[in-house]
Design an enzyme around this catalytic site. Structure first.
Site, PDB file in Angstrom:
ATOM      1  N   ASN A 152      -4.887 -74.902 -46.536  1.00 56.41           N
ATOM      2  CA  ASN A 152      -5.376 -73.534 -46.648  1.00 56.41           C
ATOM      3  C   ASN A 152      -6.799 -73.444 -47.176  1.00 56.41           C
ATOM      4  O   ASN A 152      -7.452 -72.429 -47.024  1.00 56.41           O
ATOM      5  CB  ASN A 152      -4.442 -72.701 -47.535  1.00 56.41           C
ATOM      6  N   HIS A 202       1.989 -62.506 -43.178  1.00 56.58           N
ATOM      7  CA  HIS A 202       0.671 -61.914 -43.439  1.00 56.58           C
ATOM      8  C   HIS A 202      -0.495 -62.862 -43.177  1.00 56.58           C
ATOM      9  O   HIS A 202      -1.647 -62.471 -43.316  1.00 56.58           O
ATOM     10  CB  HIS A 202       0.605 -61.345 -44.859  1.00 56.58           C
ATOM     11  N   CYS A 326      -5.101 -67.925 -54.749  1.00 55.83           N
ATOM     12  CA  CYS A 326      -4.125 -68.108 -55.821  1.00 55.83           C
ATOM     13  C   CYS A 326      -4.770 -68.687 -57.059  1.00 55.83           C
ATOM     14  O   CYS A 326      -4.261 -68.566 -58.140  1.00 55.83           O
ATOM     15  CB  CYS A 326      -3.011 -69.035 -55.362  1.00 55.83           C
TER      16      CYS A 326
HETATM   17  C1  PLP Z   1      -0.429 -68.270 -48.271  1.00 59.16           C
HETATM   18  C2  PLP Z   1       0.230 -69.597 -48.312  1.00 59.16           C
HETATM   19  C3  PLP Z   1       1.515 -69.754 -48.871  1.00 59.16           C
HETATM   20  C4  PLP Z   1       2.242 -68.629 -49.533  1.00 59.16           C
HETATM   21  O1  PLP Z   1       2.680 -67.657 -48.624  1.00 59.16           O
HETATM   22  P1  PLP Z   1       3.067 -66.192 -49.166  1.00 59.16           P
HETATM   23  O2  PLP Z   1       3.668 -65.523 -47.991  1.00 59.16           O
HETATM   24  O3  PLP Z   1       1.793 -65.562 -49.612  1.00 59.16           O
HETATM   25  O4  PLP Z   1       4.043 -66.392 -50.275  1.00 59.16           O
HETATM   26  C5  PLP Z   1       2.085 -71.011 -48.836  1.00 59.16           C
HETATM   27  N1  PLP Z   1       1.442 -72.053 -48.276  1.00 59.16           N
HETATM   28  C6  PLP Z   1       0.219 -71.941 -47.719  1.00 59.16           C
HETATM   29  C7  PLP Z   1      -0.410 -73.132 -47.091  1.00 59.16           C
HETATM   30  C8  PLP Z   1      -0.422 -70.714 -47.734  1.00 59.16           C
HETATM   31  O5  PLP Z   1      -1.642 -70.608 -47.191  1.00 59.16           O
END
Ligand code: PLP
Length: 393
Positions: A152, A202, A326
């Protein structure tokens, strides 16, 4: 008001109009609980079934292998905690990587407190795990490998097919956090040897608070949320019908538009990389140059704080990030940038720009032009940079 240029699509995306329109009837018109017996419940039930089919099709799964959850974090928690529990008689060893999302890493820390042993694989300077190290880490008591499909922060895509093959040759389950990949790159759970996969609405123009865990038929997994019999007895709680419908619609659109959308994103991504690397000195691109998400760009600018870049970009209406949403607010540099071997002072100068289908070449040229100015201004205020320039002479 100045135009908003939203370039933080790895943090979240805008719900598309088609998705919103698909969801709306399930708030006030067809608001029934799909588990009820009266015919009024039938439409909601059918909509949930259709969405499950759409979610499955995106990854080549069977409809009954898709379980709706409350998002990516829940799916990651469920996959790890509930398989650990179900397979603990076979062993208590799990393999993951140092660059996972905190939903995986913090769950692993939790499991360590409960008697499990975790191996955190290193990554190379481009963010890829080593298949040899993975193979060497497998032990007779290894029950699960969890490696993300795409990172991410730096966008690197991991060698998922090979990881899955190694897992299966050694009779170990393979889970992948595909939250950044689902809807953005082609996925096939059979070809890629995946047993479990997490995705989140999302992150691909669906709503927040809805996700899936794909669980291959035959994988033993305990229930995570206890209560009613929803999701084939495996995930209790009244179905989030609008969310599920939105997830399904977003998945359907993602399949239909993937080729054209990602081609366009890759063009704009590469244009930005090219411009920044040639026009701004002392910059590095983080992540793999080509095995990376179509919409991800991540740089480190030496002698600069990422936070200062974000504030100055924000004043121009540009939303970007310096790592992951985060961890922003924390002063520690990103664990991902440290894992690819960057020293703290360089990791602090990171900027992540993540595109959407709506991002235009014009937006990106504006950002590249402004970045040039901002970086120059900030460096001229930096004593570190002054010393560096002096020493160069
Ligand atoms: C955003 C994300 C999550 C968490 O997902 P949520 O739906 O926001 O809880 C987990 N892993 C990765 C790689 C992400 O980018």
């Amino acid at each position: 008001m100045k135009k908003l240029i939203y370039l933080d699509n790895a943090a979240t995306t805008q719900v598309s109009e088609e998705v919103l329109n698909a969801m709306l009837p399930f708030f006030r018109q067809t608001y029934s609980n799909p588990s009820a017996v009266y015919s009024f419940a039938g439409e909601g039930k059918k909509a949930v079934d259709d969405a499950r089919k759409q979610a499955a099709e995106l990854i080549g799964a069977k409809t009954e292998e898709i379980y709706f959850t409350g998002g990516g974090s829940e799916s990651d928690n469920w996959a790890l905690k509930a398989t650990a529990e179900a397979y603990s008689s076979k062993g208590k060893h799990i393999i993951t990587s140092k660059i996972e999302h905190h939903a995986i890493l913090h769950t692993c820390e939790y499991l360590e407190k409960h008697g499990f042993e975790i191996t955190y694989l290193d990554v190379d300077e481009e963010g890829k795990i080593s298949l040899n190290e993975l193979e060497a880490a497998i032990r007779p008591d290894t029950i699960l490998i969890s490696i993300m499909m795409a990172n991410n922060e730096i966008g690197t895509i991991e060698p998922i097919t090979e990881i899955g093959r190694i897992a299966h040759e050694n009779d170990v389950l393979f889970h992948t956090d595909a939250v950044q990949a689902y809807g953005h790159i082609p996925i096939n759970v059979d070809d890629m040897n995946i047993d479990m996969l997490s995705a989140s609405g999302h992150k691909f123009n669906g709503p927040k608070g809805i996700g899936i865990l794909y669980i291959r038929k035959g994988v033993k997994i305990r229930s995570f949320i206890h209560g009613g019999a929803q999701e084939r007895n495996r995930r209790a709680g009244t179905s989030n019908v609008p969310g599920i419908v939105g997830f399904g619609k977003a998945a359907q659109i993602a399949v239909e538009t993937m080729k054209d959308r990602t081609e366009k994103e890759i063009n704009i991504r590469d244009h930005l990389i090219e411009r920044v690397l040639t026009e701004i000195p002392y910059v590095r691109l983080n992540g793999h140059r080509t095995d990376r998400l179509p919409n991800n760009v991540n740089f480190c600018f030496r002698f600069i704080e990422g936070e200062s870049l974000l504030i100055l970009l924000d004043q121009l209406g540009v939303c970007a990030s310096s790592g992951s949403a985060c961890t922003s607010g924390a002063l520690d540099p990103s664990h991902v940038l440290l894992a690819i071997g960057l020293p703290h002072e360089i990791a602090h100068g990171s900027l992540r720009i993540t595109l959407s289908e709506e991002t235009t070449l014009k937006d990106i040229d504006f950002v590249a032009d402004e970045l040039k100015n901002i970086v120059e201004r900030l460096r001229h205020m930096s004593p570190l940079y002054e010393d560096f320039v002096k020493n160069q002479k």
